[in-house]
Design a protein around this motif. Structure first.
Motif, short mmCIF file in Angstrom:
data_model
loop_
_atom_site.label_atom_id
_atom_site.label_comp_id
_atom_site.label_asym_id
_atom_site.label_seq_id
_atom_site.Cartn_x
_atom_site.Cartn_y
_atom_site.Cartn_z
N PHE A 163 -0.44 5.10 4.00
CA PHE A 163 -0.13 3.68 3.85
C PHE A 163 0.80 3.24 4.98
O PHE A 163 1.59 4.03 5.49
CB PHE A 163 0.50 3.37 2.48
CG PHE A 163 1.89 3.91 2.28
CD1 PHE A 163 3.01 3.12 2.52
CD2 PHE A 163 2.09 5.21 1.83
CE1 PHE A 163 4.29 3.62 2.31
CE2 PHE A 163 3.37 5.72 1.62
CZ PHE A 163 4.48 4.91 1.87
N ASN A 164 0.63 1.98 5.38
CA ASN A 164 1.55 1.37 6.34
C ASN A 164 2.84 0.99 5.62
O ASN A 164 2.80 0.48 4.50
CB ASN A 164 0.93 0.12 6.97
CG ASN A 164 -0.07 0.45 8.05
OD1 ASN A 164 -0.04 1.52 8.65
ND2 ASN A 164 -0.99 -0.48 8.31
N THR A 165 3.96 1.20 6.29
CA THR A 165 5.25 0.95 5.66
C THR A 165 5.69 -0.50 5.83
O THR A 165 5.21 -1.24 6.69
CB THR A 165 6.32 1.85 6.27
OG1 THR A 165 6.46 1.53 7.66
CG2 THR A 165 5.95 3.32 6.12
N ALA A 185 9.19 15.19 7.38
CA ALA A 185 9.51 14.20 6.35
C ALA A 185 9.53 12.79 6.96
O ALA A 185 9.91 12.61 8.13
CB ALA A 185 10.87 14.52 5.74
N PRO A 186 9.12 11.78 6.19
CA PRO A 186 9.19 10.41 6.69
C PRO A 186 10.64 10.00 6.97
O PRO A 186 11.58 10.53 6.37
CB PRO A 186 8.61 9.58 5.53
CG PRO A 186 7.84 10.55 4.71
CD PRO A 186 8.55 11.86 4.85
N THR A 187 10.79 9.04 7.88
CA THR A 187 12.10 8.49 8.19
C THR A 187 12.04 6.97 8.04
O THR A 187 10.98 6.40 7.76
CB THR A 187 12.51 8.83 9.63
OG1 THR A 187 11.68 8.06 10.55
CG2 THR A 187 12.35 10.32 9.93
N ALA A 188 13.17 6.34 8.26
CA ALA A 188 13.23 4.87 8.20
C ALA A 188 12.37 4.24 9.28
O ALA A 188 12.00 3.06 9.17
CB ALA A 188 14.67 4.40 8.32
N GLU A 189 12.04 5.01 10.32
CA GLU A 189 11.24 4.49 11.42
C GLU A 189 9.75 4.81 11.27
O GLU A 189 8.95 4.46 12.15
CB GLU A 189 11.75 5.06 12.75
CG GLU A 189 13.21 4.74 13.06
CD GLU A 189 13.47 3.24 13.08
OE1 GLU A 189 12.70 2.52 13.74
OE2 GLU A 189 14.44 2.80 12.43
N TYR A 191 4.51 -1.44 1.43
CA TYR A 191 5.13 -0.61 0.39
C TYR A 191 6.21 0.29 0.99
O TYR A 191 6.14 0.69 2.15
CB TYR A 191 4.08 0.25 -0.31
CG TYR A 191 3.17 -0.53 -1.22
CD1 TYR A 191 3.62 -0.96 -2.47
CD2 TYR A 191 1.87 -0.84 -0.84
CE1 TYR A 191 2.78 -1.68 -3.31
CE2 TYR A 191 1.02 -1.55 -1.68
CZ TYR A 191 1.49 -1.97 -2.92
OH TYR A 191 0.66 -2.68 -3.75
N THR A 192 7.17 0.63 0.16
CA THR A 192 8.13 1.68 0.50
C THR A 192 7.70 2.97 -0.18
O THR A 192 6.99 2.95 -1.19
CB THR A 192 9.55 1.32 0.03
OG1 THR A 192 9.55 1.19 -1.40
CG2 THR A 192 10.01 0.01 0.66
N LEU A 193 8.16 4.09 0.35
CA LEU A 193 7.79 5.38 -0.24
C LEU A 193 8.33 5.50 -1.66
O LEU A 193 7.67 6.07 -2.54
CB LEU A 193 8.32 6.53 0.62
CG LEU A 193 8.01 7.95 0.12
CD1 LEU A 193 6.51 8.16 -0.08
CD2 LEU A 193 8.58 8.99 1.08
N SER A 194 9.49 4.93 -1.93
CA SER A 194 10.06 5.03 -3.27
C SER A 194 9.19 4.31 -4.29
O SER A 194 8.98 4.81 -5.41
CB SER A 194 11.48 4.46 -3.29
OG SER A 194 11.50 3.10 -2.91
N ALA A 250 5.41 14.00 0.99
CA ALA A 250 5.01 12.93 1.90
C ALA A 250 5.36 13.36 3.32
O ALA A 250 6.35 14.06 3.54
CB ALA A 250 5.70 11.62 1.55
N TYR A 251 4.53 12.93 4.28
CA TYR A 251 4.73 13.27 5.68
C TYR A 251 4.72 12.01 6.55
O TYR A 251 3.97 11.07 6.28
CB TYR A 251 3.60 14.17 6.18
CG TYR A 251 3.47 15.49 5.49
CD1 TYR A 251 4.52 16.42 5.49
CD2 TYR A 251 2.29 15.86 4.85
CE1 TYR A 251 4.38 17.65 4.86
CE2 TYR A 251 2.14 17.08 4.22
CZ TYR A 251 3.19 17.98 4.23
OH TYR A 251 3.05 19.20 3.60
N ASP A 252 5.55 12.04 7.58
CA ASP A 252 5.38 11.08 8.66
C ASP A 252 4.00 11.34 9.25
O ASP A 252 3.65 12.49 9.53
CB ASP A 252 6.47 11.29 9.71
CG ASP A 252 6.50 10.20 10.76
OD1 ASP A 252 6.07 9.06 10.48
OD2 ASP A 252 6.93 10.49 11.89
N ALA A 253 3.21 10.29 9.40
CA ALA A 253 1.79 10.44 9.72
C ALA A 253 1.53 11.37 10.89
O ALA A 253 2.22 11.31 11.91
CB ALA A 253 1.17 9.08 10.00
#
Length: 258
Positions: free
Chosen positions: A143-145, A238-242, A211-214, A230-233
């Motif tokens: 998903f796009n953040t 791990a995903p980050t705020a960016e 959407y947010t991951l939470s 979840a993974y940064d694409a």
């Protein structure tokens, strides 16, 4: 307004810079990591014109493609006829998913999940995925953040001109609703053989939710699925705020009565 009607005709033209083979390699790696058997049944949810569905079929998976655009599926079926691959295509909304049997895995890529802009409907989508997965089956989706829509795409206009089609894409993000709207004006060559200067104009409006991951995790867990990670694409970080695109792994975890 219905999306992916006129755009379906030229969707693959404008998406020719998308590295589908690389994305498929990453996705196949995740399927292997989470122990989806090579000959397993996989549902491609939001399959569009079937490009990823075709690649996964070529890799040996027994594919079912699901999309709510008849125009996109018509192109997917043309590809199927040309390749001779044994793929079943179903015209359905995600939140109304109805399969003939269970699947070993469900995948959904190219931010198809973002098109479900109502959280109640996305919850129902996740519930149905859980219902139609084999015990312990895997759900992998991207998903796009919110960050991507708000800070990267934002209020932008994008235009592209090709030999036989062009588009103007006006993008708007409504932060209070977390809705991204893009207004698409298409100019498609009408009759290349008789008048190469004649173009048809089409207009579509598309909506996606940031959407947010939470929120995604909360909906997954409320649906009966088990959140795995979840993974940064296209990484295993791990995903980050960016993070602009996030991949989520979930598993079937018991069945509710539908």
């Amino acid at each position: 307004m219905e999306s992916y009607t006129s755009f379906a005709e030229v969707y693959d033209v404008f998406m020719d810079d998308v590295p589908y083979e690389e994305w498929a390699h990453y996705l196949c790696g995740l399927l292997e990591k989470y122990q989806v058997k090579a000959e397993g049944v996989i549902v491609d949810l939001g399959c569009g014109t079937g490009t990823m569905t075709e690649i996964l079929s070529r890799e040996g998976f027994d594919m079912i493609g699901v999309d709510n655009s008849g125009e996109m599926l018509a192109i997917a079926i043309q590809k199927k006829q040309e390749s001779g691959r044994d793929i079943l295509y179903l015209l359905q909304n995600m939140q109304e998913l109805e399969l003939y049997s269970t699947a070993d895995a469900v995948v959904s890529v190219c931010d198809s999940v973002n098109y479900v802009t109502n959280e109640t409907e996305l919850l129902e989508t996740f519930r149905r995925v859980n219902h139609f997965l084999e015990p312990g089956g895997v759900f992998i989706f991207d998903f796009n953040t919110e960050h991507k829509y708000r800070d990267v795409i934002g209020e932008r206009t994008i235009a592209e001109c090709r030999e036989d089609c062009s588009f103007i894409w006006d993008n708007y993000y409504y932060e209070d609703e977390q809705i991204n709207e893009y207004e698409l004006n298409l100019f498609i060559q009408a009759d290349r053989e008789h008048d190469e200067n004649l173009y048809r104009k089409f207009h579509e409006v598309h909506y996606q939710k940031g959407y947010t991951l939470s929120v995604i995790r909360e909906l997954i867990e409320s649906s009966g699925l088990a959140f795995v990670t979840a993974y940064d694409a296209f990484t295993e970080e791990a995903p980050t705020a960016e993070s602009e695109r996030i991949y989520v792994i979930a598993r079937e975890s018991g069945k509710d009565v539908m």
